[in-house]
Design a protein around this motif. Sequence first.
Motif, mmCIF file in Angstrom:
data_model
loop_
_atom_site.group_PDB
_atom_site.id
_atom_site.type_symbol
_atom_site.label_atom_id
_atom_site.label_comp_id
_atom_site.label_asym_id
_atom_site.label_seq_id
_atom_site.Cartn_x
_atom_site.Cartn_y
_atom_site.Cartn_z
ATOM 1 N N ILE A 1 68.095 -97.260 -39.619
ATOM 2 C CA ILE A 1 69.038 -97.140 -38.505
ATOM 3 C C ILE A 1 68.367 -97.519 -37.191
ATOM 4 N N THR A 2 67.174 -96.988 -36.960
ATOM 5 C CA THR A 2 66.507 -97.234 -35.686
ATOM 6 C C THR A 2 65.992 -98.664 -35.560
ATOM 7 N N SER A 3 65.599 -99.281 -36.681
ATOM 8 C CA SER A 3 65.016 -100.623 -36.604
ATOM 9 C C SER A 3 66.041 -101.745 -36.754
ATOM 10 N N GLU A 4 67.163 -101.481 -37.454
ATOM 11 C CA GLU A 4 68.134 -102.540 -37.727
ATOM 12 C C GLU A 4 69.492 -102.295 -37.072
ATOM 13 N N PHE A 5 70.065 -101.124 -37.323
ATOM 14 C CA PHE A 5 71.431 -100.878 -36.871
ATOM 15 C C PHE A 5 71.543 -100.818 -35.348
ATOM 16 N N ILE A 6 70.641 -100.087 -34.704
ATOM 17 C CA ILE A 6 70.734 -99.896 -33.254
ATOM 18 C C ILE A 6 70.698 -101.223 -32.496
ATOM 19 N N PRO A 7 69.745 -102.128 -32.782
ATOM 20 C CA PRO A 7 69.774 -103.418 -32.069
ATOM 21 C C PRO A 7 70.992 -104.270 -32.422
ATOM 22 N N LYS A 8 71.445 -104.190 -33.683
ATOM 23 C CA LYS A 8 72.525 -105.056 -34.147
ATOM 24 C C LYS A 8 73.836 -104.786 -33.424
ATOM 25 N N VAL A 9 74.140 -103.515 -33.165
ATOM 26 C CA VAL A 9 75.428 -103.173 -32.549
ATOM 27 C C VAL A 9 75.275 -102.821 -31.069
ATOM 28 N N ASP A 10 74.141 -103.196 -30.501
ATOM 29 C CA ASP A 10 73.936 -103.108 -29.053
ATOM 30 C C ASP A 10 73.965 -101.675 -28.530
ATOM 31 N N PHE A 11 73.355 -100.751 -29.271
ATOM 32 C CA PHE A 11 73.162 -99.400 -28.748
ATOM 33 C C PHE A 11 71.933 -99.395 -27.845
ATOM 34 N N LYS A 12 72.038 -98.709 -26.724
ATOM 35 C CA LYS A 12 70.932 -98.580 -25.783
ATOM 36 C C LYS A 12 70.437 -97.136 -25.774
ATOM 37 N N PHE A 13 69.115 -96.991 -25.728
ATOM 38 C CA PHE A 13 68.543 -95.648 -25.691
ATOM 39 C C PHE A 13 68.992 -94.927 -24.424
ATOM 40 N N GLU A 14 69.445 -93.682 -24.588
ATOM 41 C CA GLU A 14 69.913 -92.897 -23.450
ATOM 42 C C GLU A 14 68.937 -91.780 -23.089
ATOM 43 N N GLU A 15 68.578 -90.941 -24.072
ATOM 44 C CA GLU A 15 67.662 -89.846 -23.774
ATOM 45 C C GLU A 15 67.128 -89.228 -25.062
ATOM 46 N N GLU A 16 66.040 -88.491 -24.918
ATOM 47 C CA GLU A 16 65.522 -87.642 -25.990
ATOM 48 C C GLU A 16 65.427 -86.231 -25.435
ATOM 49 N N LYS A 17 65.877 -85.265 -26.210
ATOM 50 C CA LYS A 17 65.840 -83.891 -25.721
ATOM 51 C C LYS A 17 65.524 -82.926 -26.855
ATOM 52 N N GLN A 18 64.960 -81.790 -26.462
ATOM 53 C CA GLN A 18 64.681 -80.709 -27.396
ATOM 54 C C GLN A 18 65.405 -79.466 -26.896
ATOM 55 N N LEU A 19 66.190 -78.872 -27.771
ATOM 56 C CA LEU A 19 66.968 -77.698 -27.406
ATOM 57 C C LEU A 19 66.848 -76.629 -28.481
ATOM 58 N N TYR A 20 66.964 -75.395 -28.044
ATOM 59 C CA TYR A 20 67.112 -74.264 -28.953
ATOM 60 C C TYR A 20 68.511 -73.705 -28.728
ATOM 61 N N ASN A 21 69.340 -73.749 -29.764
ATOM 62 C CA ASN A 21 70.703 -73.228 -29.671
ATOM 63 C C ASN A 21 70.753 -71.851 -30.326
ATOM 64 N N LEU A 22 71.124 -70.853 -29.557
ATOM 65 C CA LEU A 22 71.205 -69.488 -30.065
ATOM 66 C C LEU A 22 72.661 -69.104 -30.281
ATOM 67 N N LYS A 23 72.914 -68.468 -31.405
ATOM 68 C CA LYS A 23 74.242 -67.945 -31.709
ATOM 69 C C LYS A 23 74.187 -66.435 -31.527
ATOM 70 N N ILE A 24 75.030 -65.915 -30.643
ATOM 71 C CA ILE A 24 74.950 -64.514 -30.239
ATOM 72 C C ILE A 24 76.274 -63.815 -30.513
ATOM 73 N N SER A 25 76.192 -62.660 -31.151
ATOM 74 C CA SER A 25 77.398 -61.867 -31.397
ATOM 75 C C SER A 25 77.612 -60.897 -30.241
ATOM 76 N N ASP A 26 78.882 -60.571 -30.010
ATOM 77 C CA ASP A 26 79.269 -59.664 -28.932
ATOM 78 C C ASP A 26 80.123 -58.560 -29.547
ATOM 79 N N LYS A 27 79.604 -57.330 -29.565
ATOM 80 C CA LYS A 27 80.322 -56.229 -30.203
ATOM 81 C C LYS A 27 81.649 -55.929 -29.514
ATOM 82 N N MET A 28 81.775 -56.331 -28.251
ATOM 83 C CA MET A 28 83.036 -56.123 -27.547
ATOM 84 C C MET A 28 84.083 -57.147 -27.966
#
Length: 385
Positions: free
Chosen positions: A185-212
């Motif tokens: 995908i990164t070596s063939e597909f992305i250049p072929k269909v003209d996708f441009k790199f936008e960003e790289e990010k690292q996130l931690y997504n927390l799922k939190i319960s609320d007793k209320m």
Amino acid sequence: MAYVPPHKRHLKSDATSSSSSSITPARKLNHKSKTINYVYAENAKWRWLIVGLANESRIPDLTLLHPVSMEFFQQNSGENPPPLTLMLKEIGAKNDYMENPWLYVAKTLKQDLLFSFQEVNKLMKGFEFGEIKPSLVARFGKILFHGDRSISLESINGSSLPLDTMKRLSRSFYTNIPPSYIERITSEFIPKVDFKFEEEKQLYNLKISDKMRPDISIACKCTVAKGTNKLELYKIGLNQVRHLVADMSCLGKNLDLRLMLFTKKVSVALTDEELEDMKSMIESAVLDSEVEGGVRWPLGKQSSGDRYTVIGVRYMKAQTYRNSVMKLNVRCADRFDYRSSHRDVAEEVSLTMPGIISQLREQNVNTDLALEMLKKNMELIWKNF
């Protein structure tokens, strides 16, 4: 401590067994699985299609259920026997296959799509602009068959089954993509269909319960604060609600496809005190690359008083690319659910379709234009993935 992807970690010998058994292959395709609960809209649509053959009656003649390739499926998942996937068993005549499968997908899903578009549009009108965020996503993976109470996997391994029988089998959508495919995908597909790199990010997504509010879960996106190596709240909202899920077994292709329309409420009404309690709980987390999800809490710090509790965590490292009509996401995800001790580690690829979503934001949805855009997107996907 820097996060180390699970497949690059060096585990101690006495920890290998427990770590391996905690990795499960997929999230179940039902409304409430044994591991993760998904929220569906009241009138949600849910479909499974076999795409590629011109005549549905030829399915038993040209297909069979075969154990999934170990390249796709983690051998240490603990599932025995391994699940099955649908594949072609022989090459049929040219007229056995669809000339333009993407047109079949758009035609078959048209009524469900129109209904779901209208439902989402009505939902958005009930909130302030931007408060409800809709997304239309195509995800790549494998549809796995797990049998049911009356049909064992051993009895159908290598078998050709009628469509009605296959519909009775329990299925899941497995999103982990082999590294070789990520590389293509990164070596063939992305250049072929003209996708441009936008960003790289690292996130931690927390799922939190609320007793209320036990009927909802709060989703907190967190970044790592510079200098302190602590989690820092970035965005807060509610978990996604699914309005349409369409899974497609794509015959003749290496991957299957899931098309999903969902919404997220991107704001949560919290008092200053409630927000501070949640931030304090988040900031007490300890980054630890040796644990599931990459995060742990000191004893007693995983909850805030008697109200908020962290029930799940997902570490995500993602690269985003964009062209004029779609956004491509390539990510490594490490998820852990504390309630079930369920872990899900995957390299994933998805395409979001913001052009179509922009139509849902209009006062009157131009459904013809949205469907035409979907046809073009599906054609691009079918020809290149």
